[in-house]
Write a protein that holds these residues in place. Sequence first.
Motif, mmCIF file in Angstrom:
data_model
loop_
_atom_site.group_PDB
_atom_site.id
_atom_site.type_symbol
_atom_site.label_atom_id
_atom_site.label_comp_id
_atom_site.label_asym_id
_atom_site.label_seq_id
_atom_site.Cartn_x
_atom_site.Cartn_y
_atom_site.Cartn_z
ATOM 1 N N SER A 147 0.842 -1.204 0.000
ATOM 2 C CA SER A 147 0.000 0.000 0.000
ATOM 3 C C SER A 147 0.876 1.252 0.000
ATOM 4 O O SER A 147 0.385 2.348 -0.208
ATOM 5 N N ASP A 148 2.179 1.081 0.263
ATOM 6 C CA ASP A 148 3.098 2.211 0.156
ATOM 7 C C ASP A 148 4.513 1.692 -0.059
ATOM 8 O O ASP A 148 4.849 0.608 0.450
ATOM 9 N N ILE A 149 5.320 2.409 -0.874
ATOM 10 C CA ILE A 149 6.720 2.003 -1.060
ATOM 11 C C ILE A 149 7.593 3.248 -0.978
ATOM 12 O O ILE A 149 7.228 4.297 -1.508
ATOM 13 N N ARG A 150 8.729 3.120 -0.279
ATOM 14 C CA ARG A 150 9.679 4.240 -0.161
ATOM 15 C C ARG A 150 11.079 3.711 -0.464
ATOM 16 O O ARG A 150 11.413 2.578 -0.076
ATOM 17 N N LEU A 151 11.835 4.523 -1.172
ATOM 18 C CA LEU A 151 13.169 4.083 -1.596
ATOM 19 C C LEU A 151 14.244 4.896 -0.903
ATOM 20 O O LEU A 151 14.143 6.128 -0.844
ATOM 21 N N SER A 152 15.242 4.211 -0.349
ATOM 22 C CA SER A 152 16.423 4.935 0.162
ATOM 23 C C SER A 152 17.625 4.115 -0.259
ATOM 24 O O SER A 152 17.762 2.934 0.109
ATOM 25 N N GLY A 153 18.431 4.755 -1.162
ATOM 26 C CA GLY A 153 19.581 4.030 -1.716
ATOM 27 C C GLY A 153 19.067 2.837 -2.514
ATOM 28 O O GLY A 153 18.223 3.004 -3.392
#
Length: 272
Positions: A147-153
């Motif tokens: 329901s949500d995706i976040r990218l770091s590196g």
Amino acid sequence: MNIIVCIKQVPMVSELPWNAKTGTLKRELAQGMMDPSSRQALEAALRLKQGRGNVQITALSMGPPMAEEVLHQAVSLGADRGVLLTDRRMAGADTYLTSFILAEYIRKLAPETDLVLCGSQTSDSETAQVGPQLACELNMPAIGWASDIRLSGRTLTVERHVDDFLETLEMDLPGLVTIDQGAFAPGYAALGGIQDAFEASGVEIVNATTLGLDKGFNALKDSPTRILDVYSPTTRKENRVLKGAARSVVDQLFKEYGKTISSAMGKDLKPK
Ligand SMILES: Cc1cc2nc3c(=O)[nH]c(=O)nc-3n(C[C@H](O)[C@H](O)[C@H](O)COP(=O)(O)OP(=O)(O)OC[C@H]3O[C@@H](n4cnc5c(N)ncnc54)[C@H](O)[C@@H]3O)c2cc1C
């Protein structure tokens, strides 16, 4: 960062024109549209791209030539390019072969892919099998129903609703995520912009030979799943008034509808 969004074109009708002889959909008879959950996956990719200069989005579809339309639409909405895998030998593919063909493209012609995004399940056959099967084919880690995706590196943080709690998972790329229905409400591009981008956008067409599929490959024959029939269940409504003492009404009820009630309640009911 290279993102592939798998997009299916689905019929824009409730009644699916079915070819009972071949056990396949007469897709050419149904006006096509972008599968709503594929649209959500595209929206998720566009959100990851916002504010990041180095993100390339490829919209990938396997389908009949008319599916090119949804790839033009995807490019007009912000994808960088569209690729259509189309060939008579791919027609009639079940989910297993659909995943295999999509994987062949990624393995052979897009090995630098970092993230594959799929919808959770399509609006026509709704099997929800392609995403997980594609991850298996590519030997990639996968998370479903995001329901949500976040990218770091190179690490993706994914949230999903499971029963009545929210689960947060992390995955190192490359990997595959399927996007839950309603998670990413699609943004809209200005109509004029869509028209221009539609005309300007180039969609690459890839056939079975370019994909290096065996000469004898034939999706309809090689698909392990056989769809025997597709029909819309008919509902039958009937009003009956049973008269008499409560005891005799119950007896009448079981005499006439015992089987239906038992199977509906899933347990054997015998009047005491
Ligand atoms: C009424 C009907 C019933 C069917 N039942 C079955 C069945 O029981 N078993 C079976 O194996 N096949 C079945 N098929 C065939 C099946 O539709 C195709 O194999 C299809 O390509 C993938 O299945 P799906 O739509 O259920 O995909 P899902 O697994 O529901 O799709 C999830 C996501 O995978 C991606 N995706 C799916 N298909 C494509 C594609 N062609 N190109 C690019 N991305 C894609 C999209 O992101 C989509 O949102 C059925 C077809 C119909 C019309």
